[in-house]
Scaffold this active site. Structure first.
Site, PDB file in Angstrom:
ATOM      1  N   GLY A  17       0.253 -19.711  18.905  1.00 57.65           N
ATOM      2  CA  GLY A  17      -0.744 -20.493  19.644  1.00 57.65           C
ATOM      3  C   GLY A  17      -0.769 -20.178  21.135  1.00 57.65           C
ATOM      4  N   LYS A  33      -9.595  -2.362   1.893  1.00 59.20           N
ATOM      5  CA  LYS A  33      -9.287  -1.212   2.732  1.00 59.20           C
ATOM      6  C   LYS A  33     -10.051   0.036   2.272  1.00 59.20           C
ATOM      7  CE  LYS A  33      -6.953  -3.456   5.640  1.00 59.20           C
ATOM      8  NZ  LYS A  33      -5.743  -4.121   5.529  1.00 59.20           N
ATOM      9  N   ASN A  45       6.425  -8.437   1.948  1.00 66.16           N
ATOM     10  CA  ASN A  45       4.965  -8.226   1.951  1.00 66.16           C
ATOM     11  C   ASN A  45       4.288  -9.124   0.917  1.00 66.16           C
ATOM     12  OD1 ASN A  45       2.545  -6.973   2.859  1.00 66.16           O
ATOM     13  ND2 ASN A  45       2.587  -5.585   1.094  1.00 66.16           N
ATOM     14  N   TYR A  99      -1.382  -3.619  -7.080  1.00 65.27           N
ATOM     15  CA  TYR A  99      -1.112  -4.358  -5.842  1.00 65.27           C
ATOM     16  C   TYR A  99      -2.285  -4.359  -4.854  1.00 65.27           C
ATOM     17  CZ  TYR A  99       0.436  -5.978  -1.453  1.00 65.27           C
ATOM     18  OH  TYR A  99       0.483  -6.696  -0.297  1.00 65.27           O
ATOM     19  N   GLY A 100      -2.627  -5.502  -4.380  1.00 70.82           N
ATOM     20  CA  GLY A 100      -3.558  -5.757  -3.267  1.00 70.82           C
ATOM     21  C   GLY A 100      -4.346  -4.588  -2.720  1.00 70.82           C
ATOM     22  N   ARG A 118       0.846  -1.190   0.000  1.00 67.96           N
ATOM     23  CA  ARG A 118       0.000   0.000   0.000  1.00 67.96           C
ATOM     24  C   ARG A 118       0.881   1.240   0.000  1.00 67.96           C
ATOM     25  NH1 ARG A 118      -1.821   0.843   4.433  1.00 67.96           N
ATOM     26  NH2 ARG A 118      -1.141  -0.990   5.570  1.00 67.96           N
ATOM     27  N   HIS A 166     -10.424  -2.171  11.732  1.00 77.67           N
ATOM     28  CA  HIS A 166      -9.339  -3.032  11.221  1.00 77.67           C
ATOM     29  C   HIS A 166      -9.110  -4.148  12.250  1.00 77.67           C
ATOM     30  CE1 HIS A 166      -4.926  -3.159   9.533  1.00 77.67           C
ATOM     31  NE2 HIS A 166      -5.679  -4.068   8.978  1.00 77.67           N
ATOM     32  N   CYS A 204       0.909  -7.268  11.935  1.00 78.52           N
ATOM     33  CA  CYS A 204       1.195  -7.352  13.369  1.00 78.52           C
ATOM     34  C   CYS A 204       0.446  -8.494  14.042  1.00 78.52           C
ATOM     35  CB  CYS A 204       0.881  -6.031  14.051  1.00 78.52           C
ATOM     36  SG  CYS A 204       2.073  -4.750  13.611  1.00 78.52           S
ATOM     37  N   ARG A 240       2.009 -12.151  -0.409  1.00 77.34           N
ATOM     38  CA  ARG A 240       0.700 -12.493   0.163  1.00 77.34           C
ATOM     39  C   ARG A 240       0.086 -13.718  -0.489  1.00 77.34           C
ATOM     40  NH1 ARG A 240      -1.599  -8.720   4.214  1.00 77.34           N
ATOM     41  NH2 ARG A 240       0.076  -7.229   4.429  1.00 77.34           N
ATOM     42  N   SER A 247      -1.190  -3.381  10.379  1.00 80.53           N
ATOM     43  CA  SER A 247      -0.849  -4.298   9.295  1.00 80.53           C
ATOM     44  C   SER A 247       0.408  -5.101   9.634  1.00 80.53           C
ATOM     45  CB  SER A 247      -0.620  -3.508   8.011  1.00 80.53           C
ATOM     46  OG  SER A 247      -1.782  -2.777   7.718  1.00 80.53           O
ATOM     47  N   ASP A 273      -9.239  -9.586   9.283  1.00 83.00           N
ATOM     48  CA  ASP A 273      -8.742  -8.240   8.953  1.00 83.00           C
ATOM     49  C   ASP A 273      -9.732  -7.110   9.220  1.00 83.00           C
ATOM     50  OD1 ASP A 273      -6.352  -6.912   7.876  1.00 83.00           O
ATOM     51  OD2 ASP A 273      -7.638  -6.294   6.223  1.00 83.00           O
TER      52      ASP A 273
HETATM   53  P1  GTP Z   1      -2.210  -7.671   7.594  1.00 79.67           P
HETATM   54  O1  GTP Z   1      -2.726  -8.720   6.689  1.00 79.67           O
HETATM   55  O2  GTP Z   1      -1.154  -6.829   6.942  1.00 79.67           O
HETATM   56  O3  GTP Z   1      -3.278  -6.825   8.181  1.00 79.67           O
HETATM   57  O4  GTP Z   1      -1.372  -8.425   8.783  1.00 79.67           O
HETATM   58  P2  GTP Z   1      -1.853  -9.225  10.070  1.00 79.67           P
HETATM   59  O5  GTP Z   1      -2.129  -8.270  11.178  1.00 79.67           O
HETATM   60  O6  GTP Z   1      -2.906 -10.186   9.728  1.00 79.67           O
HETATM   61  O7  GTP Z   1      -0.490 -10.002  10.484  1.00 79.67           O
HETATM   62  P3  GTP Z   1      -0.110 -11.547  10.367  1.00 79.67           P
HETATM   63  O8  GTP Z   1      -0.932 -12.406  11.281  1.00 79.67           O
HETATM   64  O9  GTP Z   1      -0.076 -11.935   8.955  1.00 79.67           O
HETATM   65  O10 GTP Z   1       1.369 -11.529  10.957  1.00 79.67           O
HETATM   66  C1  GTP Z   1       2.371 -10.708  10.414  1.00 79.67           C
HETATM   67  C2  GTP Z   1       3.723 -11.144  10.877  1.00 79.67           C
HETATM   68  O11 GTP Z   1       3.791 -11.167  12.305  1.00 79.67           O
HETATM   69  C3  GTP Z   1       4.087 -12.550  10.410  1.00 79.67           C
HETATM   70  O12 GTP Z   1       5.417 -12.573   9.986  1.00 79.67           O
HETATM   71  C4  GTP Z   1       3.904 -13.393  11.634  1.00 79.67           C
HETATM   72  O13 GTP Z   1       4.728 -14.516  11.637  1.00 79.67           O
HETATM   73  C5  GTP Z   1       4.232 -12.429  12.770  1.00 79.67           C
HETATM   74  N1  GTP Z   1       3.485 -12.786  14.007  1.00 79.67           N
HETATM   75  C6  GTP Z   1       2.162 -12.997  14.113  1.00 79.67           C
HETATM   76  N2  GTP Z   1       1.808 -13.335  15.375  1.00 79.67           N
HETATM   77  C7  GTP Z   1       2.953 -13.311  16.102  1.00 79.67           C
HETATM   78  C8  GTP Z   1       3.259 -13.569  17.475  1.00 79.67           C
HETATM   79  O14 GTP Z   1       2.402 -13.888  18.293  1.00 79.67           O
HETATM   80  N3  GTP Z   1       4.566 -13.427  17.850  1.00 79.67           N
HETATM   81  C9  GTP Z   1       5.546 -13.080  16.950  1.00 79.67           C
HETATM   82  N4  GTP Z   1       6.783 -12.968  17.411  1.00 79.67           N
HETATM   83  N5  GTP Z   1       5.292 -12.843  15.640  1.00 79.67           N
HETATM   84  C10 GTP Z   1       4.022 -12.961  15.220  1.00 79.67           C
HETATM   85  C1  SPV Z   2      -2.934  -4.449   5.427  1.00 82.69           C
HETATM   86  O1  SPV Z   2      -1.954  -3.841   4.981  1.00 82.69           O
HETATM   87  O2  SPV Z   2      -3.453  -4.168   6.529  1.00 82.69           O
HETATM   88  C2  SPV Z   2      -3.504  -5.580   4.671  1.00 82.69           C
HETATM   89  C3  SPV Z   2      -3.012  -5.810   3.320  1.00 82.69           C
HETATM   90  O3  SPV Z   2      -4.392  -6.254   5.161  1.00 82.69           O
HETATM   91  S1  SPV Z   2      -3.702  -4.705   2.169  1.00 82.69           S
HETATM   92  O4  SPV Z   2      -4.885  -5.331   1.598  1.00 82.69           O
HETATM   93  O5  SPV Z   2      -2.681  -4.498   1.127  1.00 82.69           O
HETATM   94  O6  SPV Z   2      -4.053  -3.479   2.817  1.00 82.69           O
HETATM   95 MN    MN Z   3      -4.814  -5.656   7.340  1.00 83.94          MN
END
Ligand code: GTP
Ligand code: SPV
Ligand code: MN
Length: 593
Positions: A503, A206, A375, A197-198, A69, A226, A250, A377, A248, A277
């Site tokens: 987990g 979004k 990034n 891109y996405g 983004r 979000h 996180c 996906r 994002s 999301d």
């Molecule tokens: P968007 O799709 O961008 O909104 O991201 P998201 O908030 O869904 O994040 P996602 O669950 O895909 O995790 C993003 C990154 O954080 C990945 O590389 C994960 O491995 C890492 N991650 C997720 N949960 C944890 C956690 O509990 N601990 C750690 N250390 N890393 C984590």
């Molecule tokens: C984010 O960035 O929070 C996402 C991916 O979920 S995107 O759809 O590119 O915004």
């Molecule tokens: Mn997101």
């Protein structure tokens, strides 16, 4: 077939503007989508992957300059600049339309216009909303077909109504300097040019479900957030729902699909994923807050997804999935990304499509040395997820017991704390800060304020958005969900994550739900209530009580420095910052003295 006059008139206007060679209405049929997949493979837009190992799966590579983004080129074009607020880029609407229509003019020449009717939320349900996206990208059509509910049934449900959202997407020549993602909240209009891109181009996500929807929600008395939505089932079979906002990349997708630690699985605990999301939340007839996931699939971060961290997400990507910017294993025509396993393919192409040598990987220059883009996906249908909730398709949604905010903070924020009440919880959300990630272009790892994880997604003035949260709390009264803050990302002096995460985050969710049910005590601190050390279960973990103690510490010096950042962040809102938030901030400052 479309007969809706307002839709037809707009499509005619757009046709005259962009001048396509052909026009195709996406009817949602599998035959039509299959034909588009074949066309995309033929043109090289997508690569068909190993049909035995990854049936129905494809790889797509975006332009190298177009991988995330672009927040600096994303605009809220409200009539008044003040309505976009200081946290958004603003452009005057007539100026924006002029500029965008100029860029879009004739840009479909030699191309096909695809008309995608889509519904955010189950088709025909009371709270769902309909949009039309015009695009010249098959990739966009196929992603929208996974991420949203599309096709003729959407057109039929809309009937003659004028209540729908316009979305024009023009790939143009993917020029960075002419890339714009513009939102016209007062006109229900989204225009995106020069990207493929996405988050820049899947306009239901979004752009609509957060930026436009947050504006609609404020005016109509609901919330677009979000947030992931998960259901935690206890051994008695009762399911409690949690909505959680993390910025994002996180951890939303990971938390939404978590697999409980073995001990809890044996006891009968289960986690069900409603969404990963976005949450649309309304007050139900019972006075509680109910959440719906408006999406139909997952656009998830690939790197780090593996059999241990998120087996449910991995399973969801095993069929009918589109991968974007991951590495291609040439030996077996499958995909790979950093963190999938410890066996990077020897004979592979990187995310740019170049011959890739995994031995050259350099953590300090991931973008240029990794197999998959940081990034990169997967776009996977929600139905593929082994733990998808039985309420996934419910238009009514699920009742929320707890709202959880969280960010990526090496220091400061403790593992978990509970806000004092809703108003204090809104303050807690408003002071969220997190390290930036690869999900948006720009520097990675820089702490920035990201209230409610909505900094890039709030379609109006952020201070009014805080006000709307306070308003919702007043309406919910005693039925308001409890509000918490978590941080899985505290690091030690060597930069290693202290908390095991993934987990094991369930151990924290258990404390959160126990608090919601008044089943466990807590310790009051200046920022809020933290668990007693013994109330975070560490059985089977490589973690000591001392570590938990450290993770729960509120360091007064660090927090005093934090209040200086908050003051600076709030300054931009001036008089618009709600008095309640000012009071909460003062309360924190006093308690820290
Ligand atoms: P968007 O799709 O961008 O909104 O991201 P998201 O908030 O869904 O994040 P996602 O669950 O895909 O995790 C993003 C990154 O954080 C990945 O590389 C994960 O491995 C890492 N991650 C997720 N949960 C944890 C956690 O509990 N601990 C750690 N250390 N890393 C984590
Ligand atoms: C984010 O960035 O929070 C996402 C991916 O979920 S995107 O759809 O590119 O915004
Ligand atoms: Mn997101």
């Amino acid at each position: 077939m479309i007969t809706n006059k307002s839709v037809l008139a707009w499509i005619d206007e757009m046709k005259a503007l962009v001048n396509p060679d052909n026009v195709v209405l996406i009817d949602g049929s599998e035959a039509q989508l299959e034909d588009l997949r074949a066309q995309a493979v033929k043109s090289g837009e997508m690569i068909k992957l190993n049909e035995d190992l990854l049936p129905g799966c494809y790889l797509h590579r975006t332009a190298v300059n177009d991988v995330a983004r672009v927040e600096g080129r994303t605009f809220i074009c409200s009539k008044k600049e003040e309505d976009a607020g200081p946290t958004n880029n603003w452009m005057e609407p007539t100026k924006a339309y002029d500029m965008l229509f100029n860029i879009a003019k004739g840009s479909y020449a030699g191309r096909t216009m695809y008309i995608i009717p889509y519904s955010m939320g189950p088709v025909g349900s009371e709270f769902s909303k309909i949009g039309f996206e015009l695009t010249d990208s098959i990739y966009v059509v196929l992603n929208m077909a996974i991420m949203t509910r599309i096709g003729q049934e959407v057109v039929d449900v809309l009937g003659n109504s004028e209540d729908w959202i316009k979305g024009l997407h023009c790939k143009c020549n993917i020029e960075e300097e002419n890339r714009y993602i513009c939102h016209f909240p007062e006109d229900n209009y989204i225009i995106s040019v020069n990207s493929g891109y996405g988050g820049n181009v899947l306009l239901g996500k979004k752009c609509f479900a957060l930026r436009i929807a947050s504006f609609l929600g404020k005016n109509e008395g609901w919330m677009a957030e979000h947030m992931l939505i998960l259901g935690l089932e206890n051994p008695q079979g009762e399911i409690k729902y949690i909505a959680a906002a993390f910025p994002s990349a996180c951890g939303k997708t990971n938390l939404a699909m978590l697999i409980p630690p073995e001990k809890y699985r044996k006891l009968g605990y289960k986690v069900w994923c409603v969404g990963d999301d976005i949450a649309w939340m309304r007050i139900g007839s019972d006075g509680r807050l109910w959440a719906v996931n408006p999406e139909n699939g997952f656009f998830g971060v690939a790197p780090g997804t593996n059999e241990n961290s998120n087996p449910n997400a991995l399973a969801a990507t095993k069929k009918n999935t589109i991968f974007t910017n991951v590495a291609l294993n040439l030996d077996d025509n499958t995909v790979w990304w950093e963190g999938l396993d410890k066996n990077p393919p020897k004979n592979a192409l990187n995310w740019k499509g170049e011959k890739w040598d995994y031995t050259k990987y350099d953590k300090a220059d991931k973008v240029n040395t990794s197999g998959a883009h940081p990034n990169s996906r997967f776009t996977a249908p929600a139905v593929n997820c082994p733990c998808i909730s039985s309420e996934f398709n419910s238009g009514k949604g699920v009742p929320i017991s707890a709202i959880v905010f969280g960010g990526r903070r090496a220091k400061a924020a403790p593992l978990v704390y509970q806000s004092r009440d809703w108003q204090n919880g809104v303050f807690v959300g408003s002071i969220m800060a997190s390290e930036t990630t690869a999900a948006a272009t720009g520097a990675v790892g820089v702490v920035r304020n990201d209230p409610m994880a909505m900094k890039p997604f709030c379609g109006y003035h952020m201070a009014d958005y805080f006000g709307h949260w306070l308003e919702m709390g007043k309406k919910l009264g005693s039925k308001a969900p409890k509000i918490f803050n978590v941080n899985w990302f505290r690091t030690d002096d060597e930069g290693n994550f202290i908390w095991p995460g993934f987990g094991d985050n369930m151990r924290v969710l258990n404390w959160i739900l126990a608090r919601c049910e008044d089943k466990v005590d807590a310790v009051e601190t200046p920022v809020g209530y933290v668990p007693k050390v013994e109330d975070i279960d560490i059985e089977d973990l490589d973690v000591t009580e001392d570590t938990i103690k450290e993770l729960l510490t509120i360091d007064k010096d660090v927090w005093t420095a934090e209040t200086e950042n908050i003051a600076k962040f709030y300054e931009q809102f001036g008089d618009k910052l709600p008095q309640e938030i000012k009071n909460e901030f003062e309360g924190l400052q006093n308690r820290l003295k």
